[in-house]
Design a protein around this motif. Structure first.
Motif, mmCIF file in Angstrom:
data_model
loop_
_atom_site.group_PDB
_atom_site.id
_atom_site.type_symbol
_atom_site.label_atom_id
_atom_site.label_comp_id
_atom_site.label_asym_id
_atom_site.label_seq_id
_atom_site.Cartn_x
_atom_site.Cartn_y
_atom_site.Cartn_z
ATOM 1 N N ASP A 88 0.832 -1.205 0.000
ATOM 2 C CA ASP A 88 0.000 0.000 0.000
ATOM 3 C C ASP A 88 0.865 1.252 0.000
ATOM 4 O O ASP A 88 0.640 2.189 -0.775
ATOM 5 N N ARG A 89 1.873 1.281 0.866
ATOM 6 C CA ARG A 89 2.746 2.456 0.929
ATOM 7 C C ARG A 89 3.478 2.681 -0.382
ATOM 8 O O ARG A 89 3.539 3.811 -0.891
ATOM 9 N N VAL A 90 4.015 1.620 -0.950
ATOM 10 C CA VAL A 90 4.751 1.742 -2.207
ATOM 11 C C VAL A 90 3.820 2.162 -3.341
ATOM 12 O O VAL A 90 4.181 2.991 -4.188
ATOM 13 N N ALA A 91 2.606 1.608 -3.362
ATOM 14 C CA ALA A 91 1.648 1.949 -4.421
ATOM 15 C C ALA A 91 1.304 3.432 -4.400
ATOM 16 O O ALA A 91 1.167 4.073 -5.449
ATOM 17 N N ARG A 92 1.174 3.996 -3.200
ATOM 18 C CA ARG A 92 0.804 5.411 -3.091
ATOM 19 C C ARG A 92 1.987 6.340 -3.314
ATOM 20 O O ARG A 92 1.874 7.332 -4.033
ATOM 21 N N THR A 93 3.131 6.022 -2.705
ATOM 22 C CA THR A 93 4.258 6.959 -2.731
ATOM 23 C C THR A 93 5.168 6.781 -3.939
ATOM 24 O O THR A 93 5.733 7.754 -4.443
ATOM 25 N N LYS A 94 5.325 5.561 -4.426
ATOM 26 C CA LYS A 94 6.229 5.301 -5.545
ATOM 27 C C LYS A 94 5.508 5.188 -6.881
ATOM 28 O O LYS A 94 6.026 5.623 -7.917
ATOM 29 N N LEU A 95 4.310 4.608 -6.870
ATOM 30 C CA LEU A 95 3.601 4.352 -8.117
ATOM 31 C C LEU A 95 2.489 5.357 -8.391
ATOM 32 O O LEU A 95 1.878 5.319 -9.462
ATOM 33 N N GLY A 96 2.190 6.228 -7.448
ATOM 34 C CA GLY A 96 1.230 7.298 -7.678
ATOM 35 C C GLY A 96 -0.228 6.885 -7.750
ATOM 36 O O GLY A 96 -1.022 7.535 -8.438
ATOM 37 N N LEU A 97 -0.593 5.833 -7.040
ATOM 38 C CA LEU A 97 -1.992 5.394 -7.004
ATOM 39 C C LEU A 97 -2.661 5.957 -5.751
ATOM 40 O O LEU A 97 -2.326 5.547 -4.637
ATOM 41 N N PRO A 98 -3.614 6.877 -5.882
ATOM 42 C CA PRO A 98 -4.231 7.491 -4.689
ATOM 43 C C PRO A 98 -4.910 6.489 -3.767
ATOM 44 O O PRO A 98 -4.929 6.685 -2.550
ATOM 45 N N ASP A 99 -5.486 5.416 -4.331
ATOM 46 C CA ASP A 99 -6.131 4.439 -3.457
ATOM 47 C C ASP A 99 -5.231 3.257 -3.133
ATOM 48 O O ASP A 99 -5.660 2.288 -2.504
ATOM 49 N N GLY A 100 -3.958 3.335 -3.516
ATOM 50 C CA GLY A 100 -2.955 2.390 -3.069
ATOM 51 C C GLY A 100 -3.339 0.935 -3.230
ATOM 52 O O GLY A 100 -3.817 0.502 -4.279
ATOM 53 N N PHE A 101 -3.117 0.170 -2.160
ATOM 54 C CA PHE A 101 -3.436 -1.259 -2.148
ATOM 55 C C PHE A 101 -4.160 -1.593 -0.865
ATOM 56 O O PHE A 101 -3.860 -1.057 0.206
ATOM 57 N N GLU A 102 -5.117 -2.497 -0.951
ATOM 58 C CA GLU A 102 -5.827 -3.015 0.221
ATOM 59 C C GLU A 102 -6.273 -4.425 -0.089
ATOM 60 O O GLU A 102 -6.820 -4.698 -1.157
ATOM 61 N N GLY A 103 -6.036 -5.344 0.825
ATOM 62 C CA GLY A 103 -6.308 -6.746 0.553
ATOM 63 C C GLY A 103 -7.764 -7.033 0.249
ATOM 64 O O GLY A 103 -8.073 -7.853 -0.626
ATOM 65 N N ASN A 104 -8.694 -6.382 0.957
ATOM 66 C CA ASN A 104 -10.109 -6.600 0.693
ATOM 67 C C ASN A 104 -10.514 -6.068 -0.680
ATOM 68 O O ASN A 104 -11.277 -6.708 -1.406
ATOM 69 N N ALA A 105 -10.007 -4.892 -1.030
ATOM 70 C CA ALA A 105 -10.296 -4.341 -2.352
ATOM 71 C C ALA A 105 -9.685 -5.213 -3.444
ATOM 72 O O ALA A 105 -10.269 -5.385 -4.531
ATOM 73 N N GLN A 106 -8.509 -5.783 -3.166
ATOM 74 C CA GLN A 106 -7.882 -6.667 -4.151
ATOM 75 C C GLN A 106 -8.696 -7.943 -4.330
ATOM 76 O O GLN A 106 -8.812 -8.463 -5.453
ATOM 77 N N THR A 107 -9.291 -8.440 -3.257
ATOM 78 C CA THR A 107 -10.176 -9.599 -3.361
ATOM 79 C C THR A 107 -11.326 -9.308 -4.312
ATOM 80 O O THR A 107 -11.639 -10.105 -5.212
ATOM 81 N N PHE A 108 -11.980 -8.169 -4.117
ATOM 82 C CA PHE A 108 -13.107 -7.808 -4.975
ATOM 83 C C PHE A 108 -12.647 -7.632 -6.420
ATOM 84 O O PHE A 108 -13.351 -8.033 -7.359
ATOM 85 N N ARG A 109 -11.461 -7.082 -6.605
ATOM 86 C CA ARG A 109 -10.923 -6.908 -7.966
ATOM 87 C C ARG A 109 -10.638 -8.258 -8.622
ATOM 88 O O ARG A 109 -10.902 -8.442 -9.817
ATOM 89 N N ILE A 110 -10.124 -9.194 -7.866
ATOM 90 C CA ILE A 110 -9.879 -10.534 -8.413
ATOM 91 C C ILE A 110 -11.188 -11.165 -8.871
ATOM 92 O O ILE A 110 -11.284 -11.716 -9.973
ATOM 93 N N LEU A 111 -12.207 -11.089 -8.019
ATOM 94 C CA LEU A 111 -13.486 -11.731 -8.328
ATOM 95 C C LEU A 111 -14.200 -11.086 -9.507
ATOM 96 O O LEU A 111 -14.928 -11.764 -10.239
ATOM 97 N N THR A 112 -14.012 -9.786 -9.701
ATOM 98 C CA THR A 112 -14.793 -9.068 -10.707
ATOM 99 C C THR A 112 -14.007 -8.676 -11.946
ATOM 100 O O THR A 112 -14.611 -8.307 -12.963
#
Length: 522
Positions: A130-154
């Motif tokens: 999450d920290r790397v996604a926001r600070t290094k990769l510029g993703l405002p919503d970063g990473f979150e395991g629950n959100a990643q679960t929903f992304r995998i399923l959908t």
């Protein structure tokens, strides 16, 4: 009838008391069982067998839980709770039906899926990614395991019915939404105290929610799933999701103690000193100011850490936190864990195995028997929750996890190395893709993911541009391309097992020459 739509395909499911059975031929059962099997046959589900639960598997033998065994046990506990509702009083069953029902198969599916999004190295990997996604990769919503679960399923996984996502019913999709909001939607709201916010949002809403179940690119998909449950209030889980969430808490707080005991991590002397130290000095500890308490915690003075945990609990959850019940829970944990299980050193023998099995069964049965259903729950609770006594029990058991396992310095050293693996992967892949002379040689799966994610962000700009303006972002074609690439890098890293992450990080940093090891393909 409740309509379930995904990818243009209608799946009408009868949600009545009869359809909520788990017997052959029950109405709607076949549709939900399709969902269960699609999840169980997913490669994302299989990889969980090689992803850390709490403590590392390496060198710990076969007894330590991984994310797969944890998910299977959550499924068993969740199904047992859902089936138990069949014998609930009439008013409880009526409330459940009015809120959308509680099908045991839906609950099983959600429990099986709930940890699909966990990256390598468990919660540590989640925090670092999450920290790397926001600070290094510029993703405002970063990473979150629950959100990643929903992304995998959908979006990320696929099946014979659709090339993107598993084409699950709305009931199952909604049942994995433990935190049914996006990170960014909280940024525009004024700051509020933690006890007024849903569990998981965190006190600093200006930086977005800490826990959330959908990234911005899946926000419309989340809203579509929740439309099937008009009786569920804003920021509340469905009943089926609440059951899965409670089962997860039960499994985490009890089954993981099994691991710590067998691995020799939990020691009688240390745990006894802390819990009994708090019991014996509760009055004196209660009048310490914050600075004195912090100093005592740092010096590992007996009882200080438990007092700090109690104050934190009381501040966040004043709606249920009760000093007398907290004390009663500490007494129960002392009696059954400290003066019971931990008095039998684990040596692999039958006596120790029987002791830990009996302890686990007692506590699971106790917690399952404490389930309550509420029509209008507190904002920090759910429609299905633990009784006050059991809720405090879980708080104390989780404290034991944190203080005597997660806070250990030897585990911290190990995790520092794991954090560096995640950082190396993100930095290495980002630099590779930023190299115009060599980016075309990046792994095929990563390049395909970039193309797909970029299309998703482009569609989001066309259909819901407010998700960009909410965080002050531009949405030019260059921005869209950057978001797509960064999200794909995060998806790619999150899909690794622990061993794959270590191996690829060594390759991309030039510290390994095992290019063809085990026929691995990136």
């Amino acid at each position: 009838m409740r309509s379930h739509t995904d990818g243009g395909r209608e799946r009408a499911i009868v949600e009545t008391a009869a359809s909520a059975t788990d017997e052959p031929g029950a109405a709607g059962e076949d549709e939900f069982r399709v969902d269960v099997e699609r999840i169980r046959f997913s490669p994302y589900f299989s990889r969980l067998s090689a992803v850390t639960q709490v403590i590392p598997q390496a060198g710990s033998g076969t007894t330590v839980h991984n994310r797969l065994t944890h998910s299977l046990k959550v499924s068993a506990v969740a199904r047992s709770i859902a089936v138990g509702f069949r014998d609930a009083p009439d008013d409880v069953r009526a409330t459940i039906e009015r809120l959308g029902g509680c099908d045991p198969v839906v609950v099983q599916a959600a429990a099986a899926a709930h940890d699909l999004g966990h990256p390598p190295f468990g919660h540590l990997g989640e925090q670092v990614l999450d920290r790397v996604a926001r600070t290094k990769l510029g993703l405002p919503d970063g990473f979150e395991g629950n959100a990643q679960t929903f992304r995998i399923l959908t979006a990320l996984d696929s099946c014979d019915a659709t090339p993107r996502g598993l084409n699950l019913t709305k009931a199952v999709r909604a049942a994995v939404l433990k935190y049914p909001w996006t990170r960014n939607e909280w940024r525009a709201l004024p700051p509020q105290s933690a006890e007024l916010l849903p569990r998981g949002v965190g006190a600093d809403s200006a930086s977005g929610a800490q826990k959330f179940s959908a990234y911005s690119i899946e926000a419309l998909e989340m809203a579509d799933a929740l439309e099937a449950f008009p009786a569920i209030g804003q920021y509340q889980q469905t009943v089926e999701c609440s059951v899965m969430d409670i089962a997860d808490d039960i499994a985490y707080s009890v089954h993981d103690l099994d691991d710590f005991y067998r691995a020799g991590v939990l020691q009688y002397t240390a745990v006894s000193a802390e819990l009994n130290g708090w019991m014996n000095a509760q009055g004196a500890l209660g009048i310490l100011d914050a600075a004195e308490l912090r100093a005592g915690v740092a010096l590992r003075r007996p009882g200080y850490a438990l007092e700090a945990a109690w104050r934190h609990t009381r501040a966040k959850d004043a709606w249920i936190a009760d000093p007398d019940r907290f004390r009663q829970s500490v007494i129960r944990v002392i009696d059954d864990l400290v003066e019971g299980l931990l008095t039998i050193p684990y040596d692999g023998g039958l006596e120790a195995d029987r002791a830990v099995s009996a302890f686990t069964r007692r506590w699971i049965d106790r917690l399952k028997a404490s389930i309550r259903v509420e029509a209008t729950p507190n904002v920090r609770s759910g429609h299905v929750r633990l009784s006050s006594h059991a809720w405090h029990d879980v708080v104390v058991l989780k404290f034991v996890h944190t203080r005597f396992v997660l806070d250990r310095s030897d585990l911290a050293v190990y995790q520092r190395g794991q954090a560096r693996v995640i950082e190396t992967l993100a930095e290495g892949l980002h630099l590779w893709l930023d190299d115009p002379d060599d980016s075309a040689r990046a792994p095929r799966r990563l390049l395909d993911s970039i193309e797909a994610a970029t299309i998703e962000y482009r569609e989001l700009r066309a259909n819901a541009p407010e998700f960009y303006s909410a965080v002050g972002l531009e949405s030019s074609d260059a921005d869209i391309a950057r978001f797509g690439r960064s999200r794909a890098v995060v998806d790619y890293i999150a899909s690794f097992t622990d061993a794959q992450a270590i191996s690829v990080a060594a390759l991309i940093s030039g510290t390994s020459d095992n290019l063809w090891e085990s026929g691995r393909s990136l």
